[in-house]
Enzyme design. Structure first.
Site, PDB file in Angstrom:
ATOM      1  N   GLY A   1      49.397 -20.135  -5.763  1.00 39.51           N
ATOM      2  CA  GLY A   1      48.836 -21.393  -5.306  1.00 39.51           C
ATOM      3  C   GLY A   1      48.875 -21.599  -3.803  1.00 39.51           C
TER       4      GLY A   1
ATOM      5  N   GLU B   1      52.829  -7.792   3.659  1.00 43.96           N
ATOM      6  CA  GLU B   1      51.645  -6.980   3.439  1.00 43.96           C
ATOM      7  C   GLU B   1      50.835  -6.895   4.732  1.00 43.96           C
ATOM      8  OE1 GLU B   1      50.322  -7.734  -1.210  1.00 43.96           O
ATOM      9  OE2 GLU B   1      49.283  -8.771   0.403  1.00 43.96           O
TER      10      GLU B   1
ATOM     11  N   ARG C   1      47.494 -16.315 -16.686  1.00 43.79           N
ATOM     12  CA  ARG C   1      47.089 -17.601 -17.250  1.00 43.79           C
ATOM     13  C   ARG C   1      45.578 -17.751 -17.129  1.00 43.79           C
ATOM     14  NH1 ARG C   1      45.653 -19.952 -12.561  1.00 43.79           N
ATOM     15  NH2 ARG C   1      46.942 -19.572 -10.707  1.00 43.79           N
TER      16      ARG C   1
END
Length: 442
Positions: A163, A199, A291
């Site tokens: 999120g 990253e 999900r």
């Protein structure tokens, strides 16, 4: 098949699941907080149970109250939707402990893929390309050394994240310590886990994700890709399928990589594998969402597959009745997220209409927008035979949509779909940084 399902969510996604259940002949139980007593999802469900106070922590995030509501109403399964408890492994374990079916992957898979660093390691071991990066970092000093080895710019990301929380872009060595500490603190507050990793920041890049369904017999089918590069503060604003930047050859490689990822994770139910793709078409695994995604409708429109119904069927043990060879992307679909800028009351509400135009929302005239939950008011979704026509249809639908009394981002979305780069499909995750909306038409 289940005869009664409890929906452990609110708003538009609760309504979406209730409608799917009605079409399947399944009774539904809604749960609601004190703030949501008059909400639309409570009226549409067959039963509704109050599970606590207005704050999410006192209601929608209280796993034991949700379980109690399911047991008290005789529900056999719980659909978590997205957000709240949808990726909470402990909640999935509690469902299993009390004899309830969790409509999603197992608790073990949620744990495995919810740890972003562990998920990246699993993907590397199974041949799925990943961005250059690190394992969990122990300190700002270690982060500084890692950034020097990887090369700036870099992203510091929450290991248990999602999120858009716990993410910081770092372009200079002097910013590493502050970025590390703030990302870690934000992750601790949001997820109860302050671990972060690093990253390489790929720019320009596209955010491409592959939707898949996997049944309990080991069959995996990918439903094409979605383009999710229009983002603000790491939150998606517009999604479309298929991506204008993905060639048929790249699509085949993405599908193969996503299926490989699902197989490596021993995945079941609906899931999404997210990638970053550079200008050359090389893509890298970011994470797997265990999900239902907010943007699932665009995939449903171009494939003809009802993802929510298949989530329920798979959880009940029904095998997929189609294969990868049966999936053909037809036409183009676009979704715009309509967000509130501040909580208020809806004075007047007019959703757009017309063929293949829909507004998934919980709004009605006179309803209050709660300050306790996510700011999304609804999702405006259009479909057409071509992307060009879908863009025109979206622009028209946005101009028709009226949500009076609540400050919102409709005008911003109109500006985006009118933008030359968006219309050409030549846009990347840094789009908003350079976006200058045009003045409203007179």
């Amino acid at each position: 098949m289940f005869t009664k399902i409890l929906i452990a969510n609110r708003g538009e996604i609760a309504i979406r699941i209730i409608r799917a259940c009605k079409e399947m002949g399944i009774s539904t139980v809604a749960v609601y907080s004190q703030a949501d007593k008059e909400s639309l999802h409570t009226a549409l469900a067959d039963q509704a149970v109050c599970v606590g106070g207005s704050r999410a922590e006192d209601s929608y995030l209280d796993a034991k109250r949700i379980i109690s509501a399911a047991l008290a109403t005789g529900a056999q399964a719980i659909h978590p939707g997205y957000g709240f408890l949808s990726e909470n492994a402990e909640f999935a374990r509690l469902c299993r402990q009390y004899g309830l079916t969790f409509i999603g992957p197992s608790a073990e898979v949620i744990s495995r893929m919810g740890d972003k660093e562990a998920a990246r390691k699993l993907m590397r071991e199974n041949g799925v390309p990943t961005t250059p990066g690190t394992d969990v970092l122990s300190s700002p000093v270690e982060a500084l050394k890692a950034a020097e080895a990887i090369g700036y710019p870099v992203m510091i990301k929450a290991s248990a994240g999602g999120g858009g929380k716990g993410i910081r872009l770092v372009e200079r060595p002097e910013d590493i310590e502050r970025a590390f500490c703030t990302a870690s603190a934000e992750a601790e507050k949001a997820f109860g886990d302050g671990r972060v990793y690093m990253e390489k920041y790929l720019a320009p890049s596209k955010h491409i994700e592959v939707q898949l369904l996997a049944d309990q017999e080991g069959h995996i089918v990918c439903l094409g890709e979605r383009e999710c590069s229009i983002q603000k503060n790491h939150q998606k604003l517009i999604e479309e399928s298929p991506s204008p930047g993905v060639t048929p050859g790249t699509r085949e490689k993405l599908i193969a990589a996503a299926a490989n990822a699902a197989q490596a994770a021993e995945y079941t139910n609906a899931g999404t594998v997210e990638f970053l793709m550079d200008k050359s078409g090389q893509f890298y695994f970011m994470e797997m969402n265990t999900r239902l995604q907010v943007e699932h409708p665009v995939t449903e429109l171009v494939t003809g597959i009802d993802i929510v119904k298949w989530q329920i069927r798979i959880a009940a043990g029904v095998p997929l009745d189609f294969t990868q060879q049966d999936i053909h992307l037809q036409g183009a679909a676009i979704e715009c997220r309509i967000n509130a800028i501040k909580a208020s009351r809806v004075k007047f509400f007019h959703p757009p209409g017309g063929p293949w135009v829909r507004f998934d929302s919980f709004l009605y005239q006179g309803c209050d927008i709660s300050p306790y939950y996510d700011s999304m008011l609804g999702k405006l979704i259009v479909y057409s035979s071509t992307r060009e026509e879908a863009i025109r249809k979206m622009q028209s639908a946005l101009c028709e949509l009226i949500i009076d009394g609540v400050d919102n981002n409709i005008e911003e979305q109109i500006g985006i779909v009118r933008d030359r780069r968006f219309r050409a499909g030549d846009y990347y995750t840094d789009f908003i940084r350079y976006f200058k909306p045009k003045l409203k038409d007179k």
